[in-house]
Design a protein around this motif. Sequence first.
Motif, mmCIF file in Angstrom:
data_model
loop_
_atom_site.group_PDB
_atom_site.id
_atom_site.type_symbol
_atom_site.label_atom_id
_atom_site.label_comp_id
_atom_site.label_asym_id
_atom_site.label_seq_id
_atom_site.Cartn_x
_atom_site.Cartn_y
_atom_site.Cartn_z
ATOM 1 N N ARG A 190 0.832 -1.216 0.000
ATOM 2 C CA ARG A 190 0.000 0.000 0.000
ATOM 3 C C ARG A 190 0.860 1.258 0.000
ATOM 4 O O ARG A 190 0.543 2.238 -0.677
ATOM 5 N N ASP A 192 -5.606 -0.837 7.081
ATOM 6 C CA ASP A 192 -6.020 -1.928 6.200
ATOM 7 C C ASP A 192 -5.415 -3.257 6.646
ATOM 8 O O ASP A 192 -6.098 -4.295 6.650
ATOM 9 N N GLU A 238 0.031 5.298 -0.798
ATOM 10 C CA GLU A 238 -0.786 5.576 0.383
ATOM 11 C C GLU A 238 0.096 5.879 1.590
ATOM 12 O O GLU A 238 1.258 5.487 1.647
ATOM 13 N N ALA A 298 -2.262 2.438 5.505
ATOM 14 C CA ALA A 298 -1.900 1.054 5.190
ATOM 15 C C ALA A 298 -1.986 0.179 6.428
ATOM 16 O O ALA A 298 -2.385 -0.994 6.346
#
Length: 572
Positions: free
Chosen positions: A366, A379, A371, A376
């Motif tokens: 990510r 997630d 990002e 990240a």
Amino acid sequence: MTVERVAAWWPWAVDPAPELDGALAYLGYDIDAETLERAARVVATVAVAVAVGVGAILGTTTATTTGVVVATTAAVAAVGVAVPVLADRGPRWLATMARTRALGSAAALVGRAALRLRIDPTVERAAAFATETGTGALAKSLGTHVERAAGTPRSGFDEFAREWSDWFPALSGAVARLDAAASAPASERDRHLDRAVEAALDGVREELASFTSNIRGMITGLYAFGILLPLALIGVLPAANAAGVRLSIPVIVAVYDVILPLVVVAAGAWLLARRPVAFPPPRVGRDHPETPEGRLHVAMVGIVGGVAGAAAATWVVEPWAAPIAAVGLGGGTALVADTRAAKRVHERVRAVEADLDDACYLVGRRVAAGEAAETALVDAAERVPGATGAMLADAVRRHRRLGLTVGEAFGDDHGSLATLPSRRAHEIATLFDLSATEGQPAGEALVATAEHVERLHRVERDARRELSKTTDTLTNTAAMFGPIVGGATVALSARVARTGTTAQFGGAPLPTAELGLAVGAYVLWLAAALTVLSTGLARGVDRTLVGYRVGVALCLATVCYLAAYVGAGLFL
């Protein structure tokens, strides 16, 4: 200092081995080899003098038998002879075990340096980063060389690799590839860095494979001549005595409770010193918040276990079994109580480390896509299962609610890893913090690190699986096979004594109580010694893990020994 004062009493020169000074320095002791050797010889001289004096005094006492005089004098003299040997070999053995433990983090250290070089191709900064983000003796050693190289064209890596080359030859090749990567074109840098990490991993794999192959024959020999043959001889003791072979209790005690323990312990120490790399669990000290303060509860649990065991053995077995049950069950339960809390911390560490490579990969992918590391991590916390995901979620909550940085959310005094003594988890958290400050360039580096962590997991898992094929036999013998054979033997001897078979051949029957105590002592030390050896070979010598497994083995061996005596007696 007491050792220095005692050493001053030795008037002659000594010539200690050069390796002894290096071992003492590595262990951090404040004495030199010459001082230790002088003090050891003073203690040895005093012990031998005491042995001669005790022998002379006991020899003039008509009530003292010759056997007692010889045994007492020999025991004290043996202590005197052993002191210089232990002073010379002991520190070197401890230093070897400490280096073996340290080398378990060699591949991880190379991986951290490689990650930094992917972001910034400066080998000096990579060496400093590997030091700052690592823990343990290996990172400390690199840090010392980095400090010495400050202000010079060197990075400290070469001197560091040279120091450890005798212990881990692959480290020199890995460091050479790191240096090559720093000066290589950007298009070739990743290939050099992958080869550096692979060289370290291959070194660990090859060292452990060679060790496993070589040690299999050594353990087989130890098992055959130090364990299996003595157990077989125990089994024929009643028949031998019935056939007229004179085997007295003092002889059995000397062989099984003195000579065999010394031989097996010495052989086990030699085998442990040959282990090239260890991946031991983290050390959990008494200052950890999840370990109880003080040891009063341990003493109470041990006393209750010993008293209850002795009472049950007296009632179910015979009065002679009470000391065996008291020592085995009392000592075993005390060890389990002492290490149980720390073992729970170990289990939590393993659970968190199980999916760290997946977390590192998800965050790195990510971040590489542009990002923020914070997003990240959110997630990854949702997608990574188990204890690893829970740890990430806790760090994310701390980051949001308390306004902490990524590094503080993980590793601060009140971070999600504050009470988790996992070297690997703390190192990965540091890399997450690096990705938060460096941004997108750190993403690909994290992805590559995830692959390295996964391969390191595989190396550790394969090494333990291979070693367990050899060590499981030792563990089973210690806890079950040996005690069962010993208990059945004592039951057979008791049956022979009751029927008076030995009288037909002119031999006196072995007294059941004395034989039961002698064999029981053999069973207990066998359980402890073989468990320490098998655990040390498979996982490294760790106080918590060894203490817990020895405690369980002592309890199980005691129960098997007494149950075998009772059970065999029902059929004889």
